[in-house]
Design a protein around this motif. Structure first.
Motif, mmCIF file in Angstrom:
data_model
loop_
_atom_site.group_PDB
_atom_site.id
_atom_site.type_symbol
_atom_site.label_atom_id
_atom_site.label_comp_id
_atom_site.label_asym_id
_atom_site.label_seq_id
_atom_site.Cartn_x
_atom_site.Cartn_y
_atom_site.Cartn_z
ATOM 1 N N GLU A 20 0.825 -1.207 0.000
ATOM 2 C CA GLU A 20 0.000 0.000 0.000
ATOM 3 C C GLU A 20 0.861 1.259 0.000
ATOM 4 O O GLU A 20 0.545 2.240 -0.679
ATOM 5 N N GLU A 21 1.960 1.240 0.741
ATOM 6 C CA GLU A 21 2.860 2.396 0.754
ATOM 7 C C GLU A 21 3.536 2.574 -0.605
ATOM 8 O O GLU A 21 3.680 3.700 -1.088
ATOM 9 N N LEU A 22 3.933 1.473 -1.223
ATOM 10 C CA LEU A 22 4.528 1.554 -2.550
ATOM 11 C C LEU A 22 3.521 2.139 -3.538
ATOM 12 O O LEU A 22 3.853 3.021 -4.334
ATOM 13 N N ALA A 23 2.280 1.685 -3.471
ATOM 14 C CA ALA A 23 1.226 2.217 -4.347
ATOM 15 C C ALA A 23 1.059 3.722 -4.130
ATOM 16 O O ALA A 23 0.924 4.488 -5.089
ATOM 17 N N GLY A 24 1.091 4.155 -2.890
ATOM 18 C CA GLY A 24 0.971 5.574 -2.585
ATOM 19 C C GLY A 24 2.121 6.385 -3.152
ATOM 20 O O GLY A 24 1.923 7.498 -3.654
ATOM 21 N N LEU A 25 3.326 5.833 -3.100
ATOM 22 C CA LEU A 25 4.488 6.532 -3.665
ATOM 23 C C LEU A 25 4.364 6.638 -5.182
ATOM 24 O O LEU A 25 4.676 7.682 -5.767
ATOM 25 N N VAL A 26 3.899 5.579 -5.838
ATOM 26 C CA VAL A 26 3.709 5.621 -7.289
ATOM 27 C C VAL A 26 2.644 6.660 -7.646
ATOM 28 O O VAL A 26 2.837 7.473 -8.557
ATOM 29 N N ARG A 27 1.540 6.666 -6.935
ATOM 30 C CA ARG A 27 0.461 7.635 -7.210
ATOM 31 C C ARG A 27 0.910 9.072 -6.961
ATOM 32 O O ARG A 27 0.418 9.997 -7.597
ATOM 33 N N GLN A 79 -1.779 4.084 -17.420
ATOM 34 C CA GLN A 79 -2.544 3.460 -16.341
ATOM 35 C C GLN A 79 -1.714 3.293 -15.062
ATOM 36 O O GLN A 79 -0.856 2.418 -14.990
ATOM 37 N N VAL A 80 -1.976 4.097 -14.064
ATOM 38 C CA VAL A 80 -1.218 4.012 -12.806
ATOM 39 C C VAL A 80 -1.405 2.656 -12.134
ATOM 40 O O VAL A 80 -0.466 2.126 -11.529
ATOM 41 N N GLU A 81 -2.583 2.061 -12.239
ATOM 42 C CA GLU A 81 -2.811 0.771 -11.595
ATOM 43 C C GLU A 81 -1.971 -0.336 -12.241
ATOM 44 O O GLU A 81 -1.523 -1.255 -11.551
ATOM 45 N N THR A 82 -1.719 -0.229 -13.534
ATOM 46 C CA THR A 82 -0.835 -1.182 -14.215
ATOM 47 C C THR A 82 0.584 -1.040 -13.694
ATOM 48 O O THR A 82 1.283 -2.038 -13.470
ATOM 49 N N VAL A 83 1.025 0.192 -13.488
ATOM 50 C CA VAL A 83 2.366 0.446 -12.944
ATOM 51 C C VAL A 83 2.479 -0.131 -11.537
ATOM 52 O O VAL A 83 3.447 -0.824 -11.209
ATOM 53 N N ILE A 84 1.490 0.141 -10.717
ATOM 54 C CA ILE A 84 1.507 -0.349 -9.331
ATOM 55 C C ILE A 84 1.557 -1.879 -9.309
ATOM 56 O O ILE A 84 2.349 -2.459 -8.564
#
Length: 108
Positions: A20-27, A79-84
């Motif tokens: 979740e933290e990694l996803a937040g950093l990507v976003r 697509q940010v979700e693809t990156v995450i």
């Protein structure tokens, strides 16, 4: 916790982050002075990393390197979700983590 470190353009270093933290950093990335992340595994493996670049109103550029320069690949997506999903899968060493992106060998 993921066994990774994440270095940001603005000098932050995050160790052992959650998915979740990694996803937040990507976003979060995209603004001036905060446009990229470099992700390395723990323990560090020489020339093995993933990275993400994003400028506001532009696609995401994702790269990964698996040792030598002839194993350095890049892809682009909006697509940010693809990156995450890709970088989280990379961090977890999941089979097929890279399937959703169209990778090209980068000539450095």
């Amino acid at each position: 916790m993921l066994e990774i470190t994440v270095q940001t353009e603005n000098g932050e270093r995050h160790v052992g982050v959650s998915a979740e933290e990694l996803a937040g950093l990507v976003r979060r990335i995209g603004g001036e002075g905060d446009r990229f992340l470099v992700i390395e595994r723990i323990p560090d493996e020489t020339h093995v990393f993933a990275q993400v670049w994003h400028a506001t109103d532009d696609d995401y550029t994702v790269e990964h390197r698996d040792g030598s320069a002839d194993r350095h690949f890049g892809a682009r997506t909006e697509q940010v979700e693809t990156v995450i999903a890709a970088v989280t899968g990379w961090a977890r060493r999941e089979q097929g983590w890279d399937d959703a992106l169209d990778w090209s060998l980068l000539k450095l």
